[in-house]
Design a protein around this motif. Structure first.
Motif, PDB file in Angstrom:
ATOM      1  N   CYS A   1       0.862  -1.246  -0.155  1.00 52.37           N
ATOM      2  CA  CYS A   1      -0.049  -0.051   0.017  1.00 52.37           C
ATOM      3  C   CYS A   1       0.865   1.249  -0.092  1.00 52.37           C
ATOM      4  O   CYS A   1       1.800   1.202   1.029  1.00 52.37           O
TER       5      CYS A   1
ATOM      6  N   CYS B   1       0.315   3.105   3.992  1.00 55.33           N
ATOM      7  CA  CYS B   1       0.798   2.239   5.115  1.00 55.33           C
ATOM      8  C   CYS B   1       1.904   1.419   4.920  1.00 55.33           C
ATOM      9  O   CYS B   1       2.546   0.772   5.687  1.00 55.33           O
TER      10      CYS B   1
ATOM     11  N   CYS C   1      -5.805  -2.350   0.110  1.00 56.92           N
ATOM     12  CA  CYS C   1      -5.329  -2.250   1.395  1.00 56.92           C
ATOM     13  C   CYS C   1      -6.693  -2.111   2.231  1.00 56.92           C
ATOM     14  O   CYS C   1      -7.616  -1.262   1.986  1.00 56.92           O
TER      15      CYS C   1
ATOM     16  N   LYS D   1      -7.109  -0.939   5.136  1.00 57.30           N
ATOM     17  CA  LYS D   1      -6.977   0.147   5.843  1.00 57.30           C
ATOM     18  C   LYS D   1      -7.179   1.460   5.035  1.00 57.30           C
ATOM     19  O   LYS D   1      -8.028   2.299   5.327  1.00 57.30           O
ATOM     20  N   HIS D   2      -6.707   1.469   3.609  1.00 58.88           N
ATOM     21  CA  HIS D   2      -7.161   2.504   2.705  1.00 58.88           C
ATOM     22  C   HIS D   2      -7.563   1.954   1.633  1.00 58.88           C
ATOM     23  O   HIS D   2      -7.004   1.442   0.696  1.00 58.88           O
TER      24      HIS D   2
HETATM   25 ZN    ZN Z   1      -2.792   0.871   3.557  1.00 57.91          ZN
END
Ligand code: ZN
Length: 248
Positions: A202, A205, A234, A236-237
């Motif tokens: 990613c 991160c 990702c 998270k993103h």
């Molecule tokens: Zn990420």
């Protein structure tokens, strides 16, 4: 001396061709003809049988053949089923004029359509291993062994080679009756690498991205059956996503 060696060699090649390759190809053509003549109802009987397999809930889908077309050959979109972790509910389309990179679309799709052909999203059966870990069962050969009703539904379409028919249905990237995971179209789960693993990171991160999808080259617009197109994201993103392409 030379002509005799040459004649023997030609004879040997001819015999191999007649004994091995011709029957193989006839069998292959027969199964593909059966698959193409199957009705929607017959295919649905097969796919709904597979949905009953597996001891734990599916987290991954495989794209299986149907004989339906939308009438728009350039139509290409895949809705991610709700049971696919993180990405469920999103729609994947092709980006830009090159159409070699995947992206998420804000528009919702109701069915998977690749180059105007409709595909059935079949939940991949998931079972617990002896150590209690859930594992996806991608090989359709295993489905038949566990399910006589499935064998009957397949026999309705191809009485002679029911198990091989299932491999053709689950290998939409190529016309072969020998199942090969590198010709499978898959949403979620894990990928089947053609070359060494090549997980992208990613950009935000820097963590290793997770699998969203793999699509064989034969299902991309204007592509030959070579190669595999992978899509990663990702958790998270979720706006960061990357396409990776590998060729054999
Ligand atoms: Zn990420």
């Amino acid at each position: 001396m030379m002509p005799i060696v040459l004649i023997s060699l030609v004879s040997l090649i001819t015999i191999v061709f007649a004994v091995v390759l011709v029957p193989y190809n006839l069998k292959r053509k027969h199964i593909i003809r059966c698959a193409r003549s199957a009705t929607n109802e017959q295919l649905e009987a097969i796919y709904s049988n597979i949905e009953c397999l597996g001891s734990v809930e599916s987290t991954c889908a495989a794209l299986a053949r149907t004989n339906s077309r939308t009438g728009h050959d350039d139509e290409w979109k895949i809705p991610i089923p709700p049971y696919v972790e993180t990405w469920g509910g999103r729609t994947i389309v092709l980006k830009g004029p090159e159409r070699e990179v995947f992206e998420f679309s804000p528009e919702k799709a109701d069915k998977a359509v690749l180059n105007g052909c409709v595909y059935r999203l079949v939940p991949v059966p998931r079972n617990l291993t002896k150590s209690g870990k859930p594992r996806n069962q991608f090989s359709p050969n295993k489905y038949v062994a566990e399910n006589p009703a499935l064998l009957n539904a397949l026999g309705d379409v191809c009485a002679k080679y029911p198990a091989e028919l299932l491999s053709v249905l689950f290998n939409p990237g190529i016309e072969t009756f020998e199942f090969d995971s590198t010709f499978q179209a898959r949403i979620g789960g894990s990928v089947s690498w053609v070359q060494d693993a090549e997980f992208p990171n990613c950009p935000l991160c820097k963590k290793r991205m997770v699998t969203i999808m793999q699509i064989p080259g034969g299902l991309m617009p204007g592509k030959s059956p070579d190669g595999m197109f992978y899509f990663f994201g990702c958790a998270k993103h979720q706006d960061e996503a990357k396409t990776v392409v590998q060729f054999t």
